[in-house]
Write an enzyme that holds these catalytic residues in place. Structure first.
Site, mmCIF file in Angstrom:
data_model
loop_
_atom_site.group_PDB
_atom_site.id
_atom_site.type_symbol
_atom_site.label_atom_id
_atom_site.label_comp_id
_atom_site.label_asym_id
_atom_site.label_seq_id
_atom_site.Cartn_x
_atom_site.Cartn_y
_atom_site.Cartn_z
ATOM 1 N N GLU A 135 0.801 -1.227 0.000
ATOM 2 C CA GLU A 135 0.000 0.000 0.000
ATOM 3 C C GLU A 135 0.834 1.279 0.000
ATOM 4 O O GLU A 135 0.434 2.284 -0.581
ATOM 5 C CB GLU A 135 -0.956 -0.008 1.203
ATOM 6 C CG GLU A 135 -2.069 -1.051 1.099
ATOM 7 C CD GLU A 135 -1.641 -2.468 1.469
ATOM 8 O OE1 GLU A 135 -0.469 -2.664 1.878
ATOM 9 O OE2 GLU A 135 -2.477 -3.387 1.359
ATOM 10 N N HIS A 216 -5.503 -8.616 8.959
ATOM 11 C CA HIS A 216 -5.448 -9.080 7.562
ATOM 12 C C HIS A 216 -4.211 -8.633 6.799
ATOM 13 O O HIS A 216 -4.068 -8.945 5.622
ATOM 14 C CB HIS A 216 -6.683 -8.595 6.800
ATOM 15 C CG HIS A 216 -6.658 -7.110 6.527
ATOM 16 N ND1 HIS A 216 -5.984 -6.562 5.461
ATOM 17 C CD2 HIS A 216 -7.198 -6.070 7.190
ATOM 18 C CE1 HIS A 216 -6.137 -5.243 5.481
ATOM 19 N NE2 HIS A 216 -6.854 -4.923 6.527
ATOM 20 N N HIS A 248 -11.349 -11.897 8.392
ATOM 21 C CA HIS A 248 -11.252 -11.445 6.986
ATOM 22 C C HIS A 248 -11.345 -12.663 6.058
ATOM 23 O O HIS A 248 -10.880 -13.751 6.406
ATOM 24 C CB HIS A 248 -9.900 -10.741 6.832
ATOM 25 C CG HIS A 248 -9.744 -9.924 5.591
ATOM 26 N ND1 HIS A 248 -9.544 -10.486 4.357
ATOM 27 C CD2 HIS A 248 -9.735 -8.588 5.394
ATOM 28 C CE1 HIS A 248 -9.417 -9.528 3.448
ATOM 29 N NE2 HIS A 248 -9.529 -8.361 4.054
HETATM 30 C C1 UD1 Z 1 -7.007 -5.780 0.218
HETATM 31 C C2 UD1 Z 1 -6.021 -4.638 -0.036
HETATM 32 C C3 UD1 Z 1 -5.595 -4.007 1.283
HETATM 33 C C4 UD1 Z 1 -6.785 -3.624 2.124
HETATM 34 C C5 UD1 Z 1 -7.706 -4.831 2.301
HETATM 35 C C6 UD1 Z 1 -8.945 -4.412 3.034
HETATM 36 C C7 UD1 Z 1 -4.450 -4.769 -1.919
HETATM 37 C C8 UD1 Z 1 -3.163 -5.300 -2.405
HETATM 38 N N1 UD1 Z 1 -4.827 -5.156 -0.688
HETATM 39 O O1 UD1 Z 1 -6.324 -6.810 0.881
HETATM 40 O O2 UD1 Z 1 -4.824 -2.845 1.013
HETATM 41 O O3 UD1 Z 1 -6.323 -3.181 3.383
HETATM 42 O O4 UD1 Z 1 -8.083 -5.315 0.999
HETATM 43 O O5 UD1 Z 1 -9.649 -5.518 3.511
HETATM 44 O O6 UD1 Z 1 -5.120 -4.042 -2.621
HETATM 45 N N2 UD1 Z 1 -11.697 -12.528 -0.412
HETATM 46 C C9 UD1 Z 1 -12.934 -13.104 -0.527
HETATM 47 N N3 UD1 Z 1 -14.043 -12.290 -0.465
HETATM 48 C C10 UD1 Z 1 -13.974 -10.967 -0.287
HETATM 49 C C11 UD1 Z 1 -12.704 -10.385 -0.145
HETATM 50 C C12 UD1 Z 1 -11.573 -11.172 -0.216
HETATM 51 O O7 UD1 Z 1 -13.059 -14.306 -0.678
HETATM 52 O O8 UD1 Z 1 -15.016 -10.298 -0.238
HETATM 53 C C13 UD1 Z 1 -10.488 -13.394 -0.513
HETATM 54 C C14 UD1 Z 1 -10.231 -13.888 -1.942
HETATM 55 O O9 UD1 Z 1 -9.694 -15.164 -1.897
HETATM 56 C C15 UD1 Z 1 -9.175 -12.892 -2.444
HETATM 57 C C16 UD1 Z 1 -8.365 -12.693 -1.178
HETATM 58 O O10 UD1 Z 1 -9.335 -12.646 -0.123
HETATM 59 O O11 UD1 Z 1 -8.399 -13.366 -3.516
HETATM 60 C C17 UD1 Z 1 -7.486 -11.491 -1.152
HETATM 61 O O12 UD1 Z 1 -8.180 -10.301 -1.508
HETATM 62 P P1 UD1 Z 1 -7.313 -8.996 -1.928
HETATM 63 O O13 UD1 Z 1 -8.254 -7.871 -2.182
HETATM 64 O O14 UD1 Z 1 -6.355 -9.332 -3.009
HETATM 65 O O15 UD1 Z 1 -6.417 -8.722 -0.661
HETATM 66 P P2 UD1 Z 1 -6.815 -8.319 0.813
HETATM 67 O O16 UD1 Z 1 -5.902 -9.081 1.702
HETATM 68 O O17 UD1 Z 1 -8.264 -8.429 0.975
HETATM 69 N N1 UDP Z 2 -15.051 -3.454 9.037
HETATM 70 C C1 UDP Z 2 -16.321 -3.974 8.845
HETATM 71 N N2 UDP Z 2 -16.550 -5.279 9.190
HETATM 72 C C2 UDP Z 2 -15.586 -6.083 9.702
HETATM 73 C C3 UDP Z 2 -14.292 -5.557 9.886
HETATM 74 C C4 UDP Z 2 -14.047 -4.244 9.537
HETATM 75 O O1 UDP Z 2 -17.214 -3.268 8.383
HETATM 76 O O2 UDP Z 2 -15.878 -7.251 10.003
HETATM 77 C C5 UDP Z 2 -14.786 -2.066 8.626
HETATM 78 C C6 UDP Z 2 -14.127 -1.191 9.663
HETATM 79 O O3 UDP Z 2 -15.081 -0.502 10.405
HETATM 80 C C7 UDP Z 2 -13.281 -0.246 8.825
HETATM 81 C C8 UDP Z 2 -12.971 -1.058 7.598
HETATM 82 O O4 UDP Z 2 -13.873 -2.141 7.558
HETATM 83 O O5 UDP Z 2 -14.036 0.888 8.404
HETATM 84 C C9 UDP Z 2 -11.556 -1.561 7.637
HETATM 85 O O6 UDP Z 2 -11.385 -2.448 6.594
HETATM 86 P P1 UDP Z 2 -10.176 -3.449 6.533
HETATM 87 O O7 UDP Z 2 -9.666 -3.742 7.895
HETATM 88 O O8 UDP Z 2 -10.627 -4.582 5.676
HETATM 89 O O9 UDP Z 2 -9.105 -2.644 5.669
HETATM 90 P P2 UDP Z 2 -8.053 -1.492 5.987
HETATM 91 O O10 UDP Z 2 -8.742 -0.370 6.652
HETATM 92 O O11 UDP Z 2 -6.973 -2.106 6.803
HETATM 93 O O12 UDP Z 2 -7.546 -1.129 4.620
#
Ligand code: UD1
Ligand code: UDP
Length: 373
Positions: A135, A216, A248
């Protein structure tokens, strides 16, 4: 020709959706704008939870998510997918928020077409390209060419100025997460049923100190996640504590946490909560244990101490205000910091004070005026 300014908002993940819905709502009710929404759906279920509560129906849904997606494949597909939408819509502005792959690729697609980019939550910097990873670099890429930088705080604006961004394009707007939190809080007050789903856990854990938890971060995968799980196991050995942990959907998180923490009496591993239920979790928690970005902003706003399981943060304002503390992922350190807060009322009270360094709930209004020019 409508004479309206056409704004294409591009996002893909849960936190972007939470932090952009207040802006989308404001654009939709403003007659000066034609608001078009494109989701990459880098997240699927976790994105859809936010779209549902905010009542946003995207005009374009690229439906990109694949299980266990890689950074490069996702980037490539988002770049091409958003590019196609831009060619069809030809907006006056593209708005992105934050630092995900969708943000970086969506902004780049706009830059390739010489469409100005408005970057919401601009200027956050940890100073370390490996934390948060990837990020920090995503944010810097967008910051290198955005036409309008909406910095949430003075600190973030100063970081952009230190990188020689034109001061005329940098504005301190506050963070739209505070707008979102206020919106959802008011909605729950009107419709308490929206956040009632935690009731059973609240009854089960009545009388215990509640720790709300999220985890996460990609840079914590492997050793970091195992350290966090180990700490949770040790904390959960205390009979006076309960941990509520919406896990997550990333399989890298779920595999470790389910293997290490399933079956413990006072740890509730639950599915991701929708935003009203997460707001309720924040409200009932004595403290938060998290590596999330958004939680570092929401917890200080509500006066909930947050122990941040990271080595660095691009959100130093919560630490400076005293509500957030960096504790890393070493289990000994996490356990010691949690116990200090649970057992020392003075230490607890010193952290449990509401601070709003991140905004006043009017960030979306300010951004709308900047887009109106
Ligand atoms: C992503 C973002 C991170 C952000 C986070 C918020 C990048 C590189 N990472 O990380 O900056 O903080 O989202 O949560 O952009 N998956 C599901 N269903 C969902 C979401 C995710 O199954 O609704 C699973 C899938 O297998 C997917 C994996 O999670 O491939 C990873 O999702 P991805 O968006 O690539 O990375 P995050 O770890 O979620
Ligand atoms: N959040 C949510 N449900 C959850 C966990 C987090 O709605 O079960 C919300 C939380 O209030 C915050 C946002 O999701 O606004 C944070 O998202 P996440 O931790 O996935 O990503 P990040 O902020 O680290 O990018």
């Amino acid at each position: 020709m409508t004479g309206k300014t056409k704004i294409l908002t591009v996002f893909g993940t849960r936190p972007e959706a939470i932090k952009l819905f207040p802006l989308i709502h404001a654009l939709e009710r403003d007659p000066r704008f034609d608001s078009v929404v494109c989701v990459s759906a880098q997240h699927r279920a976790m994105l859809d939870q936010v779209l549902a509560i905010a009542e946003i129906v995207p005009d374009h849904d690229l439906d990109l998510m694949t299980p266990g997606q890689s950074l490069d494949a996702l980037t490539a597909r988002a770049l091409v997918g958003v590019g196609g939408v831009l060619d069809r819509e030809r907006p006056d502005w593209v708005v992105v928020q934050g630092d995900t792959t969708t943000v970086m690729a969506g902004a780049l697609a706009a830059y390739y077409r010489q469409i100005p980019v408005c970057h919401v939550e601009a200027g956050l910097r940890s100073g370390d390209i490996h934390h948060p990873w990837p990020e920090e670099v995503n944010r810097k890429v967008v910051g290198s060419f955005a036409a309008l930088h909406c910095a949430p705080t003075r600190t973030a604006a100063d970081a952009l100025l230190a990188e020689n961004v034109d001061p005329a394009n940098v504005h301190v707007t506050g963070n739209t997460v505070i707008d979102a939190l206020q919106w959802v809080t008011a909605k729950i007050e009107r419709e308490p049923g929206l956040a009632a789903g935690l009731g059973e856990l609240e009854r089960r854990f009545a009388g215990k100190r509640i720790i709300g938890m999220t985890s996460h971060r990609r840079e914590n995968f492997g050793e970091g996640m195992r350290g966090i799980a180990d700490a949770v196991k040790r904390i959960a050995a205390r009979p006076d504590v309960a941990i509520i942990f919406p896990v997550h959907l990333n399989p890298n998180v779920r595999e470790v946490m389910n293997a290490e923490l399933a079956g413990l009496d006072n740890v509730a591993l639950i599915e991701p909560l929708d935003y009203p239920h997460f707001a309720r979790l924040l409200a009932i928690s004595d403290l938060m244990l998290s590596d999330s970005g958004g939680v570092q902003e929401e917890a200080p706003a509500l006066g909930k101490p947050v122990l941040v399981m990271r080595e660095t943060t691009e959100r130093p304002e919560g630490v400076a205000a005293g509500t957030a503390r960096l504790v890393g992922t070493d289990p000994d350190r996490i356990v010691a910091e949690v116990e200090a807060l649970l057992d020392d009322p003075t230490a607890y009270v010193a952290m449990a004070r509401a601070h709003n360094p991140f905004g006043d709930g009017k960030a979306a209004e300010r951004i709308v005026e900047l887009l109106a020019g």
